[in-house]
Scaffold this motif. Sequence first.
Motif, PDB file in Angstrom:
ATOM      1  N   ILE A 236       0.704  -1.172  -0.124  1.00  0.00           N
ATOM      2  CA  ILE A 236       0.237   0.025   0.039  1.00  0.00           C
ATOM      3  C   ILE A 236       0.923   1.505  -0.062  1.00  0.00           C
ATOM      4  N   ASP A 237       2.165   1.319  -0.502  1.00  0.00           N
ATOM      5  CA  ASP A 237       2.998   2.394  -0.368  1.00  0.00           C
ATOM      6  C   ASP A 237       2.487   3.550  -1.018  1.00  0.00           C
ATOM      7  N   PHE A 238       1.722   3.377  -1.990  1.00  0.00           N
ATOM      8  CA  PHE A 238       1.270   4.395  -2.953  1.00  0.00           C
ATOM      9  C   PHE A 238       0.234   5.132  -2.087  1.00  0.00           C
ATOM     10  N   LEU A 239      -0.371   4.704  -1.006  1.00  0.00           N
ATOM     11  CA  LEU A 239      -1.294   5.688  -0.438  1.00  0.00           C
ATOM     12  C   LEU A 239      -0.545   6.388   1.030  1.00  0.00           C
ATOM     13  N   LEU A 240       0.582   5.834   1.150  1.00  0.00           N
ATOM     14  CA  LEU A 240       1.304   6.386   2.257  1.00  0.00           C
ATOM     15  C   LEU A 240       2.390   7.338   1.765  1.00  0.00           C
ATOM     16  N   GLU A 241       2.801   7.551   0.427  1.00  0.00           N
ATOM     17  CA  GLU A 241       3.535   8.513   0.073  1.00  0.00           C
ATOM     18  C   GLU A 241       3.272   9.969   0.191  1.00  0.00           C
ATOM     19  N   ASP A 242       1.894  10.282   0.276  1.00  0.00           N
ATOM     20  CA  ASP A 242       1.724  11.673   0.601  1.00  0.00           C
ATOM     21  C   ASP A 242       1.318  11.995   1.999  1.00  0.00           C
ATOM     22  N   LEU A 243       1.708  11.123   2.632  1.00  0.00           N
ATOM     23  CA  LEU A 243       1.306  11.516   4.051  1.00  0.00           C
ATOM     24  C   LEU A 243       2.569  12.178   4.581  1.00  0.00           C
ATOM     25  N   SER A 244       2.493  13.150   5.598  1.00  0.00           N
ATOM     26  CA  SER A 244       3.277  13.737   6.175  1.00  0.00           C
ATOM     27  C   SER A 244       4.120  12.782   7.227  1.00  0.00           C
ATOM     28  N   GLN A 245       5.197  13.030   7.679  1.00  0.00           N
ATOM     29  CA  GLN A 245       6.093  11.993   8.625  1.00  0.00           C
ATOM     30  C   GLN A 245       5.099  11.722   9.726  1.00  0.00           C
ATOM     31  N   ASP A 246       4.820  12.839  10.303  1.00  0.00           N
ATOM     32  CA  ASP A 246       3.839  12.521  11.676  1.00  0.00           C
ATOM     33  C   ASP A 246       2.809  11.634  11.090  1.00  0.00           C
ATOM     34  N   GLU A 247       2.232  11.701  10.188  1.00  0.00           N
ATOM     35  CA  GLU A 247       1.034  10.828   9.797  1.00  0.00           C
ATOM     36  C   GLU A 247       1.397   9.596   9.660  1.00  0.00           C
ATOM     37  N   TYR A 248       2.579   9.418   8.756  1.00  0.00           N
ATOM     38  CA  TYR A 248       3.063   8.241   8.582  1.00  0.00           C
ATOM     39  C   TYR A 248       3.363   7.443   9.774  1.00  0.00           C
TER      40      TYR A 248
ATOM     41  N   ASP B  22      -6.981   9.151  -0.630  1.00  0.00           N
ATOM     42  CA  ASP B  22      -6.493   8.520  -1.871  1.00  0.00           C
ATOM     43  C   ASP B  22      -6.382   9.602  -2.878  1.00  0.00           C
ATOM     44  N   LYS B  23      -5.387  10.535  -2.611  1.00  0.00           N
ATOM     45  CA  LYS B  23      -5.174  11.761  -3.433  1.00  0.00           C
ATOM     46  C   LYS B  23      -4.933  11.575  -4.785  1.00  0.00           C
ATOM     47  N   LYS B  24      -4.486  10.504  -5.047  1.00  0.00           N
ATOM     48  CA  LYS B  24      -4.035  10.290  -6.709  1.00  0.00           C
ATOM     49  C   LYS B  24      -5.447   9.414  -7.306  1.00  0.00           C
ATOM     50  N   ASN B  25      -6.239   9.252  -6.430  1.00  0.00           N
ATOM     51  CA  ASN B  25      -7.506   8.294  -7.210  1.00  0.00           C
ATOM     52  C   ASN B  25      -7.365   7.039  -7.642  1.00  0.00           C
ATOM     53  N   ARG B  26      -6.298   6.372  -6.864  1.00  0.00           N
ATOM     54  CA  ARG B  26      -5.879   5.145  -7.550  1.00  0.00           C
ATOM     55  C   ARG B  26      -6.831   3.892  -7.156  1.00  0.00           C
ATOM     56  N   ILE B  27      -7.764   3.996  -6.138  1.00  0.00           N
ATOM     57  CA  ILE B  27      -8.450   3.156  -5.526  1.00  0.00           C
ATOM     58  C   ILE B  27     -10.007   3.365  -6.207  1.00  0.00           C
ATOM     59  N   PRO B  28     -10.732   2.398  -6.850  1.00  0.00           N
ATOM     60  CA  PRO B  28     -11.820   2.464  -7.521  1.00  0.00           C
ATOM     61  C   PRO B  28     -13.203   2.945  -6.597  1.00  0.00           C
ATOM     62  N   ALA B  29     -13.999   3.700  -7.127  1.00  0.00           N
ATOM     63  CA  ALA B  29     -15.213   4.193  -6.496  1.00  0.00           C
ATOM     64  C   ALA B  29     -16.098   3.234  -5.904  1.00  0.00           C
ATOM     65  N   TRP B  30     -15.710   1.997  -6.571  1.00  0.00           N
ATOM     66  CA  TRP B  30     -16.789   0.903  -5.718  1.00  0.00           C
ATOM     67  C   TRP B  30     -16.161   0.344  -4.786  1.00  0.00           C
ATOM     68  N   ILE B  31     -14.938   0.666  -4.205  1.00  0.00           N
ATOM     69  CA  ILE B  31     -14.355   0.518  -2.903  1.00  0.00           C
ATOM     70  C   ILE B  31     -14.492   1.663  -1.947  1.00  0.00           C
ATOM     71  N   LYS B  32     -14.439   2.722  -2.479  1.00  0.00           N
ATOM     72  CA  LYS B  32     -14.508   3.903  -1.640  1.00  0.00           C
ATOM     73  C   LYS B  32     -15.837   4.424  -1.268  1.00  0.00           C
ATOM     74  N   GLY B  33     -16.757   3.995  -2.036  1.00  0.00           N
ATOM     75  CA  GLY B  33     -18.261   4.342  -1.808  1.00  0.00           C
ATOM     76  C   GLY B  33     -18.316   5.780  -1.888  1.00  0.00           C
ATOM     77  N   ASP B  34     -19.127   6.424  -1.095  1.00  0.00           N
ATOM     78  CA  ASP B  34     -19.081   7.882  -1.084  1.00  0.00           C
ATOM     79  C   ASP B  34     -18.113   8.917  -0.615  1.00  0.00           C
ATOM     80  N   TYR B  35     -16.789   8.268  -0.508  1.00  0.00           N
ATOM     81  CA  TYR B  35     -15.712   8.761   0.233  1.00  0.00           C
ATOM     82  C   TYR B  35     -14.748   8.948  -0.766  1.00  0.00           C
ATOM     83  N   SER B  36     -13.954  10.200  -0.291  1.00  0.00           N
ATOM     84  CA  SER B  36     -12.586  10.180  -1.383  1.00  0.00           C
ATOM     85  C   SER B  36     -11.367   9.328  -0.421  1.00  0.00           C
TER      86      SER B  36
END
Length: 191
Positions: free
Chosen positions: A70-82, A99-113
Amino acid sequence: MSSINNADWWHIHQSVRAIRQGGVIAYPTEAVWGLGCDPYNEDAVLKLLDIKRRPMHKGLVLVAANLSQIDFLLEDLSQDEYDKVTANWPGPFTWILPDKKNRIPAWIKGDYSAVAVRVSAHSSVRNLTEAYGSFIVSTSANPAAHEPARDSLRVKTYFGEKIDYLLHGELGDSAQPTQIRDLKSDRLVRA
């Protein structure tokens, strides 16, 4: 991958095969049985939602074997968040991550970003996701409004032939399904 015997490896292989063919599997997790599939296969996810009777807008959890999955979801986190997120992993703790780069499909995220993710310490989950080579969907094995299955017999009672494979194994030591916390708000979504 942790050390497993040939019989267990065969079952892991059959589970991976079912996922790759667009199937829905049941498998033991930290506290309850889970249902899983390929999160990028829309038909598989829709099948899972249908048999669970879960509306898509609620979103689904993803489970991984390690941080690299899941590294692609962690790469945009601050060091504190990570540091905050990885302090709880691997383990029975789910974080809602942006999911800032929108790499996870909408059918997984539902109504969320954002997307709910867990890096599991449970050996069956880790062996399964390592053998699959990626994260998978992880939602409790129960129809909506029913108690989550705590044994394979209950999974079979709930779903029968609707699931494509049941990966036998033992539940982990957790008494309750994993805690879910939103990283951005620090709000506890599920205790």
